[in-house]
Design a protein around this motif. Structure first.
Motif, PDB file in Angstrom:
ATOM      1  N   LEU A   2       0.847  -1.199   0.000  1.00 59.85           N
ATOM      2  CA  LEU A   2       0.000   0.000   0.000  1.00 59.85           C
ATOM      3  C   LEU A   2       0.881   1.246   0.000  1.00 59.85           C
ATOM      4  O   LEU A   2       1.691   1.438   0.905  1.00 59.85           O
ATOM      5  N   ILE A   3       0.705   2.076  -1.032  1.00 61.54           N
ATOM      6  CA  ILE A   3       1.369   3.387  -1.060  1.00 61.54           C
ATOM      7  C   ILE A   3       0.448   4.345  -0.326  1.00 61.54           C
ATOM      8  O   ILE A   3      -0.645   4.665  -0.793  1.00 61.54           O
TER       9      ILE A   3
ATOM     10  N   PRO B  29      -1.588  -9.517   5.637  1.00 61.30           N
ATOM     11  CA  PRO B  29      -0.156  -9.336   5.381  1.00 61.30           C
ATOM     12  C   PRO B  29       0.051  -8.124   4.470  1.00 61.30           C
ATOM     13  O   PRO B  29      -0.213  -8.193   3.268  1.00 61.30           O
ATOM     14  N   LEU B  30       0.478  -7.018   5.066  1.00 63.62           N
ATOM     15  CA  LEU B  30       0.589  -5.752   4.343  1.00 63.62           C
ATOM     16  C   LEU B  30       1.988  -5.165   4.448  1.00 63.62           C
ATOM     17  O   LEU B  30       2.637  -5.266   5.492  1.00 63.62           O
ATOM     18  N   LEU B  31       2.410  -4.544   3.368  1.00 66.00           N
ATOM     19  CA  LEU B  31       3.584  -3.672   3.373  1.00 66.00           C
ATOM     20  C   LEU B  31       3.078  -2.266   3.070  1.00 66.00           C
ATOM     21  O   LEU B  31       2.396  -2.055   2.068  1.00 66.00           O
ATOM     22  N   ILE B  32       3.370  -1.314   3.950  1.00 66.41           N
ATOM     23  CA  ILE B  32       2.875   0.057   3.776  1.00 66.41           C
ATOM     24  C   ILE B  32       4.062   1.010   3.711  1.00 66.41           C
ATOM     25  O   ILE B  32       4.916   1.003   4.599  1.00 66.41           O
ATOM     26  N   GLU B  33       4.106   1.814   2.658  1.00 70.00           N
ATOM     27  CA  GLU B  33       5.074   2.916   2.620  1.00 70.00           C
ATOM     28  C   GLU B  33       4.286   4.215   2.681  1.00 70.00           C
ATOM     29  O   GLU B  33       3.518   4.535   1.778  1.00 70.00           O
ATOM     30  N   SER B  34       4.471   4.945   3.762  1.00 72.67           N
ATOM     31  CA  SER B  34       3.730   6.185   3.971  1.00 72.67           C
ATOM     32  C   SER B  34       4.586   7.351   3.497  1.00 72.67           C
ATOM     33  O   SER B  34       5.613   7.672   4.097  1.00 72.67           O
TER      34      SER B  34
ATOM     35  N   ALA C 253       8.014   0.276  -6.630  1.00 71.45           N
ATOM     36  CA  ALA C 253       9.142  -0.618  -6.890  1.00 71.45           C
ATOM     37  C   ALA C 253       9.743  -1.138  -5.584  1.00 71.45           C
ATOM     38  O   ALA C 253      10.122  -2.313  -5.490  1.00 71.45           O
ATOM     39  N   ARG C 254       9.823  -0.267  -4.584  1.00 65.02           N
ATOM     40  CA  ARG C 254      10.356  -0.708  -3.287  1.00 65.02           C
ATOM     41  C   ARG C 254       9.433  -1.736  -2.636  1.00 65.02           C
ATOM     42  O   ARG C 254       9.901  -2.711  -2.037  1.00 65.02           O
ATOM     43  N   LEU C 255       8.124  -1.516  -2.752  1.00 61.59           N
ATOM     44  CA  LEU C 255       7.172  -2.461  -2.177  1.00 61.59           C
ATOM     45  C   LEU C 255       7.254  -3.814  -2.881  1.00 61.59           C
ATOM     46  O   LEU C 255       7.207  -4.866  -2.235  1.00 61.59           O
TER      47      LEU C 255
END
Length: 230
Positions: free
Chosen positions: A6-7, A37-42, A69-71
């Motif tokens: 999630l951006i 299961p989440l990856l969040i970049e705020s 791309a990082r996620l």
């Protein structure tokens, strides 16, 4: 369950809403102890709001593309852009990764079509209401959209940027939205699309004069379908 990226940060309030919706849906489907299961970049929204001109939008697109791309590199199997307005740079983000990027307006358009809605009103920030990048995704599902009323555009822009994105939800703004929805019904709208993640702060999604299609909730439901492989 598949891991989702999630951006977020646009605003952080909407990111919190996404996190809550997604986890509650996963919990309802998988079990009370489950969590998504989440990856969040705020991202820092300071340089991403009220963008003007092609150069600023291109810079924003590069920022979101780098985030995607990082996620993906961190293990995300699909990406969400946690903001309606930033879907203007969707293509730039989608080409930066090899995993799917779930488009919020496509999710909403499919829901409108499935429910037989033929004429709707779209409300949100200025660029969502006026520009074609969002509207064309709904029209592609044979949904006619009311033309944007400029008085509504100005009012919504003020409420969203000066109040909701700062965590404020005033009674006056609630009244203004209720009046707006009544007028949209009179203009022939069969439903209203909330094209801003923060609008649910002042619009009762489940009890209104018209059916309300909350883009954030619908986007979150599509995310959970991906996570669960449905």
């Amino acid at each position: 369950m598949r891991k989702l990226g999630l951006i977020g940060g646009m605003s952080w309030l909407s990111t919190r809403t996404y996190y809550e919706h997604i986890n509650k849906l996963v919990q309802a489907k998988v079990g009370r102890q489950a969590s998504a299961p989440l990856l969040i970049e705020s991202l820092d929204y300071t340089s991403l709001q009220r963008l003007q001109g092609p150069e600023e939008w291109a810079r924003a697109g590069a920022t979101l593309a780098d985030s995607a791309a990082r996620l993906e590199a961190a293990g995300a199997t699909a990406i969400l852009i946690g903001a309606n307005a930033m879907h203007k740079v969707y293509d730039q983000v989608a080409t930066a990764v090899s995993v799917p990027v779930l488009h919020i307006a496509e999710c909403v358009g499919r829901r409108l079509a499935a429910n037989g809605v033929k004429k709707a009103a779209l409300i949100g920030t200025r660029n969502v209401m006026i520009e074609s990048f969002y509207r064309k995704k709904l029209i592609a599902q044979d949904v006619e959209l009311l033309p944007p009323e400029m008085t509504f555009v100005d009012t919504l822009d003020r409420i969203i940027y000066d109040e909701l994105m700062l965590g404020k939800a005033t009674r006056q703004s609630e009244r203004e939205l209720k009046t707006m929805l009544v007028e949209l019904e009179r203009d022939g709208a069969e439903a209203v699309v909330l094209g801003c993640t923060e609008l649910e702060m002042i619009v009762d999604v489940d009890a209104n004069v018209l059916p309300i299609y909350d883009c954030t909730r619908i986007h979150a439901e599509a995310a959970v379908e991906w996570i669960l492989g449905d």
